[in-house]
Enzyme design. Structure first.
Site, PDB file in Angstrom:
ATOM      1  N   ASP A 109       0.859  -1.181   0.000  1.00 40.64           N
ATOM      2  CA  ASP A 109       0.000   0.000   0.000  1.00 40.64           C
ATOM      3  C   ASP A 109       0.896   1.232   0.000  1.00 40.64           C
ATOM      4  O   ASP A 109       2.096   1.147   0.276  1.00 40.64           O
ATOM      5  CB  ASP A 109      -0.899  -0.003   1.251  1.00 40.64           C
ATOM      6  N   SER A 110       0.278   2.374  -0.255  1.00 38.54           N
ATOM      7  CA  SER A 110       1.018   3.628  -0.196  1.00 38.54           C
ATOM      8  C   SER A 110       1.441   3.953   1.241  1.00 38.54           C
ATOM      9  O   SER A 110       2.337   4.759   1.440  1.00 38.54           O
ATOM     10  CB  SER A 110       0.143   4.756  -0.742  1.00 38.54           C
ATOM     11  N   CYS A 167      -3.489  -1.243  -2.101  1.00 37.32           N
ATOM     12  CA  CYS A 167      -3.777   0.162  -2.423  1.00 37.32           C
ATOM     13  C   CYS A 167      -4.750   0.210  -3.601  1.00 37.32           C
ATOM     14  O   CYS A 167      -4.437  -0.255  -4.696  1.00 37.32           O
ATOM     15  CB  CYS A 167      -2.471   0.869  -2.775  1.00 37.32           C
ATOM     16  N   GLU A 179      -6.363   9.315   9.279  1.00 37.51           N
ATOM     17  CA  GLU A 179      -4.986   9.340   9.793  1.00 37.51           C
ATOM     18  C   GLU A 179      -4.851  10.241  11.014  1.00 37.51           C
ATOM     19  O   GLU A 179      -3.933  10.081  11.817  1.00 37.51           O
ATOM     20  CB  GLU A 179      -4.016   9.715   8.672  1.00 37.51           C
ATOM     21  N   CYS A 213     -11.166   2.451  -1.162  1.00 38.08           N
ATOM     22  CA  CYS A 213      -9.918   3.025  -0.645  1.00 38.08           C
ATOM     23  C   CYS A 213      -9.577   2.308   0.651  1.00 38.08           C
ATOM     24  O   CYS A 213     -10.480   1.971   1.427  1.00 38.08           O
ATOM     25  CB  CYS A 213     -10.101   4.522  -0.390  1.00 38.08           C
ATOM     26  N   HIS A 268      -8.499   3.211   3.479  1.00 34.79           N
ATOM     27  CA  HIS A 268      -8.853   3.801   4.773  1.00 34.79           C
ATOM     28  C   HIS A 268     -10.350   3.783   5.080  1.00 34.79           C
ATOM     29  O   HIS A 268     -10.737   3.943   6.235  1.00 34.79           O
ATOM     30  CB  HIS A 268      -8.401   5.269   4.811  1.00 34.79           C
TER      31      HIS A 268
HETATM   32  N1  DGL Z   1      -4.023   3.644  -0.120  1.00 31.14           N
HETATM   33  C1  DGL Z   1      -4.724   4.613  -0.937  1.00 31.14           C
HETATM   34  C2  DGL Z   1      -5.885   3.913  -1.653  1.00 31.14           C
HETATM   35  O1  DGL Z   1      -6.364   2.868  -1.252  1.00 31.14           O
HETATM   36  C3  DGL Z   1      -5.212   5.779  -0.112  1.00 31.14           C
HETATM   37  C4  DGL Z   1      -4.107   6.659   0.424  1.00 31.14           C
HETATM   38  C5  DGL Z   1      -3.333   7.365  -0.666  1.00 31.14           C
HETATM   39  O2  DGL Z   1      -3.852   8.309  -1.302  1.00 31.14           O
HETATM   40  O3  DGL Z   1      -2.194   7.000  -0.883  1.00 31.14           O
HETATM   41  O4  DGL Z   1      -6.349   4.409  -2.639  1.00 31.14           O
END
Ligand code: DGL
Length: 273
Positions: free
Chosen positions: A13-14, A76, A155, A187, A189
C-alpha cells in the site's frame, strides 16, 4: 493464484491504510505469512499522476518479489486502479487487486442495480471500478465521487464526531440523491469510517473492497491450516518510520504491529523485462 500457499504473500500500500486489508486477510486466512510494504515516505498516491503511481507500484512489486513471495496483493486501491495490468505483465507471481473483488461483491449485493463508488481522486479518475462493475452488469447505473478528505481524517483519528459526519454527508449527498443502494468503499482507509458512513447513508449496503479481496484470496488459495493455532508471521516494511505509523497501525490492524523494517528508497528499483 496458484498453490503457493506456503510461501509468504506480499501486500503493499502507499502507507498504513493497507493494514485494513491485512486485517481481513488474517481474519480469513490466519495461517498465512505476510510481508507488508507501506510506502510511507511517498504517501499519498491518491493525488499523484498515473505515471508516478505506476513507477512506485513496480518498484515495490520488484522488492517484494525479490523477498520470495508466492503471490502479491495490491492493497492500495489507487495502485490497483492504475497499475494492476502492468504488474501482472512484469512479475512472475499471481496478483490480486482490490477492484475486481469489490465490483463483484457490489453487483451481487445491489438490488436496484444502482451502485456508488468512492475513492481517491486517482482511483475515481481511472474509471477502473466503473469498468469492472459494467463488465459484470452492463445495465448497472454507476456513479462515483472522490473523497480526498477521508484519508487525512482517518490518519488524524477523526473517525467520528460532527466534523467527520458533516464531511461524509457532503461527499455522499450527491450519490445518495441518485438512489444508489450499494456503495463500494474503494480506498484502504474507508472501512475505518464505516460507522460515520452508515449514519450518513442509512440502509445503503456498504462493500469493503478489503473484505471482498480477502474472501477472493481465500477462494484462490484455499483456507489453509493454522499449525498449533499460531497465526502466520507478519513483517512490515516501510520507507519512512514516523512514529505515527505505529499508533495508526495498531488501531487499523487491531493488534500490535511488529517492529518496522525500514527500506531505503535507493533499494526500490525496477528493471523492465
Ligand atoms: N491507499 C490509498 C488507496 O487505497 C489511499 C491513500 C493514498 O492516497 O495514498 O487508494
Amino acid at each position: 493464484m496458484g498453490a503457493c500457499e506456503r510461501l509468504p504473500i506480499g501486500v503493499f500500500d502507499s502507507g498504513v491504510g493497507g493494514l485494513t486489508v491485512v486485517r481481513e486477510i488474517r481474519r480469513h486466512l490466519p495461517g498465512l505469512d505476510i510481508l507488508y510494504f507501506g510506502d510511507t515516505a511517498r504517501v499519498p498516491y491518491g493525488n499523484k499522476s498515473p505515471e508516478t503511481i505506476l513507477r512506485y507500484s513496480l518498484e515495490i512489486g520488484a522488492f517484494l518479489v525479490g523477498q520470495g513471495i508466492g503471490s502479491l496483493v495490491v492493497a492500495c486501491n489507487t495502485s490497483s486502479a492504475t497499475a494492476l495490468g502492468r504488474l501482472g505483465e512484469d512479475f512472475p507471481v499471481p496478483i490480486l487487486g482490490m477492484i475486481e473483488p469489490g465490483a463483484r461483491m457490489a453487483v451481487s449485493k445491489s438490488r436496484n442495480g444502482r451502485i456508488g463508488i468512492i475513492g481517491t481522486r486517482a482511483t475515481v479518475a481511472s474509471g477502473a471500478y466503473e469498468r469492472a462493475v459494467k463488465a459484470l452488469d452492463p445495465g448497472a447505473f454507476v456513479t462515483s465521487a472522490a473523497c480526498p478528505l477521508f484519508v487525512p481524517l482517518v490518519e488524524e483519528g477523526w473517525v467520528d464526531g460532527p466534523v467527520t459526519l458533516e464531511v461524509v454527508r457532503r461527499y455522499l449527498g450527491p450519490l445518495l440523491a441518485q438512489g444508489v443502494d450499494t456503495l463500494i468503499l474503494g480506498c484502504t482507509h474507508y472501512p475505518v469510517l464505516v460507522p460515520a458512513i452508515e449514519q450518513a447513508a442509512p440502509g445503503v449496503h456498504l462493500v469493503s473492497s478489503a473484505h471482498a479481496a480477502a474472501l477472493d484470496l481465500r477462494e484462490r488459495l484455499g483456507p489453509g491450516t493454522v499449525p498449533d493455532g499460531k497465526p502466520g508471521d507478519l513483517r512490515v516494511f516501510v520507507t519512512d518510520t514516523g512514529t505515527h505509523f505505529q499508533a495508526m497501525g495498531d488501531l487499523i490492524l487491531g493488534e500490535p504491529i511488529p517492529v518496522l523494517e525500514k527500506i531505503e528508497e535507493e533499494r526500490l528499483v525496477f528493471h523492465a523485462k
